[in-house]
Design a protein around this motif. Structure first.
Motif, PDB file in Angstrom:
ATOM      1  N   HIS A  24      15.903  -8.586 -15.484  1.00 38.67           N
ATOM      2  CA  HIS A  24      15.364  -7.463 -14.724  1.00 38.67           C
ATOM      3  C   HIS A  24      16.123  -7.276 -13.424  1.00 38.67           C
ATOM      4  O   HIS A  24      16.905  -8.150 -13.015  1.00 38.67           O
ATOM      5  CB  HIS A  24      13.864  -7.636 -14.453  1.00 38.67           C
ATOM      6  N   HIS A  56      15.506  -5.814  -9.345  1.00 40.79           N
ATOM      7  CA  HIS A  56      14.669  -5.276  -8.273  1.00 40.79           C
ATOM      8  C   HIS A  56      15.511  -4.253  -7.519  1.00 40.79           C
ATOM      9  O   HIS A  56      16.428  -4.619  -6.793  1.00 40.79           O
ATOM     10  CB  HIS A  56      14.206  -6.402  -7.335  1.00 40.79           C
ATOM     11  N   GLN A 104      13.932  -9.867  -3.793  1.00 48.33           N
ATOM     12  CA  GLN A 104      12.846 -10.822  -4.023  1.00 48.33           C
ATOM     13  C   GLN A 104      13.296 -12.198  -3.524  1.00 48.33           C
ATOM     14  O   GLN A 104      14.476 -12.534  -3.580  1.00 48.33           O
ATOM     15  CB  GLN A 104      12.554 -10.872  -5.533  1.00 48.33           C
ATOM     16  N   ILE A 128      17.142 -13.236  -3.910  1.00 46.65           N
ATOM     17  CA  ILE A 128      17.641 -12.327  -4.938  1.00 46.65           C
ATOM     18  C   ILE A 128      17.845 -10.958  -4.295  1.00 46.65           C
ATOM     19  O   ILE A 128      16.868 -10.265  -3.971  1.00 46.65           O
ATOM     20  CB  ILE A 128      16.643 -12.214  -6.101  1.00 46.65           C
ATOM     21  N   HIS A 154      18.898 -10.361 -13.256  1.00 43.92           N
ATOM     22  CA  HIS A 154      18.584 -11.794 -13.299  1.00 43.92           C
ATOM     23  C   HIS A 154      17.313 -12.043 -14.104  1.00 43.92           C
ATOM     24  O   HIS A 154      16.621 -11.101 -14.485  1.00 43.92           O
ATOM     25  CB  HIS A 154      18.374 -12.307 -11.860  1.00 43.92           C
ATOM     26  N   HIS A 204      14.040 -15.415 -14.359  1.00 44.29           N
ATOM     27  CA  HIS A 204      13.551 -16.716 -13.894  1.00 44.29           C
ATOM     28  C   HIS A 204      12.411 -17.196 -14.764  1.00 44.29           C
ATOM     29  O   HIS A 204      11.687 -16.369 -15.341  1.00 44.29           O
ATOM     30  CB  HIS A 204      13.162 -16.718 -12.403  1.00 44.29           C
TER      31      HIS A 204
HETATM   32 MN    MN Z   1      12.927 -11.303 -10.159  1.00 45.40          MN
END
Ligand code: MN
Length: 145
Positions: A61, A63, A71, A100, A106, A108
């Motif tokens: 995803h 941001h 983030q 981030i 990325h 997680h």
């Molecule tokens: Mn993220």
């Protein structure tokens, strides 16, 4: 050290497991949980403790933001992974901080053999939105540590 057993993990997960992350379940492989630590509807900075069962991770995803945004992850219990597109996965343990930037693709989540939690901070910015992409490939995930 990774934590496989749930009761042991829950004792270590000091920011709390919260409830199943139903709203975003479609963007995760495996089950995740969300515990809000602040009240964004009252104008407080959004902080959430996100818990991943072993092997659980979110999809790739981004941001997005016109300015600011992105983030920050503060790892709080168990062990997990963070990976940016085109880079090696980075091991996450309690105390790890991941910054981030907006616009970076990325994912997680937890290691295959450990529960994992991080606090997710939504960095304030203009024009913020999240773009959810494809799941992390099972074979690629299985190759990690
Ligand atoms: Mn993220």
């Amino acid at each position: 050290m990774g934590i496989t057993r749930e009761p042991e993990f829950n004792a270590a997960n000091v920011f709390g497991k919260g409830n199943p992350n139903a709203a975003l379940a479609q963007y995760f492989t495996g089950e995740s949980f969300l515990n809000p630590l602040t009240d964004p509807q009252n104008g407080e900075l959004p902080l959430f403790n996100v818990t991943f069962e072993p092997g659980c991770r979110n999809n790739w995803h981004v941001h997005h933001a016109k300015s600011g945004g992105g983030q920050v992850l503060i790892c709080t219990a168990g062990e997990g992974w963070y990976q940016e597109e085109g880079k090696a996965a980075r091991e996450l343990v309690p105390g790890t901080v991941v910054v981030i930037p907006a616009g970076v693709k990325h994912w997680h989540g937890a290691k295959a053999d450990s529960w994992f939690s991080h606090i997710a901070i939504e960095v304030p910015g203009e024009g913020c939105s999240n773009e959810w992409l494809e799941p992390v490939d099972d074979a690629a995930f299985a190759m990690l540590g």
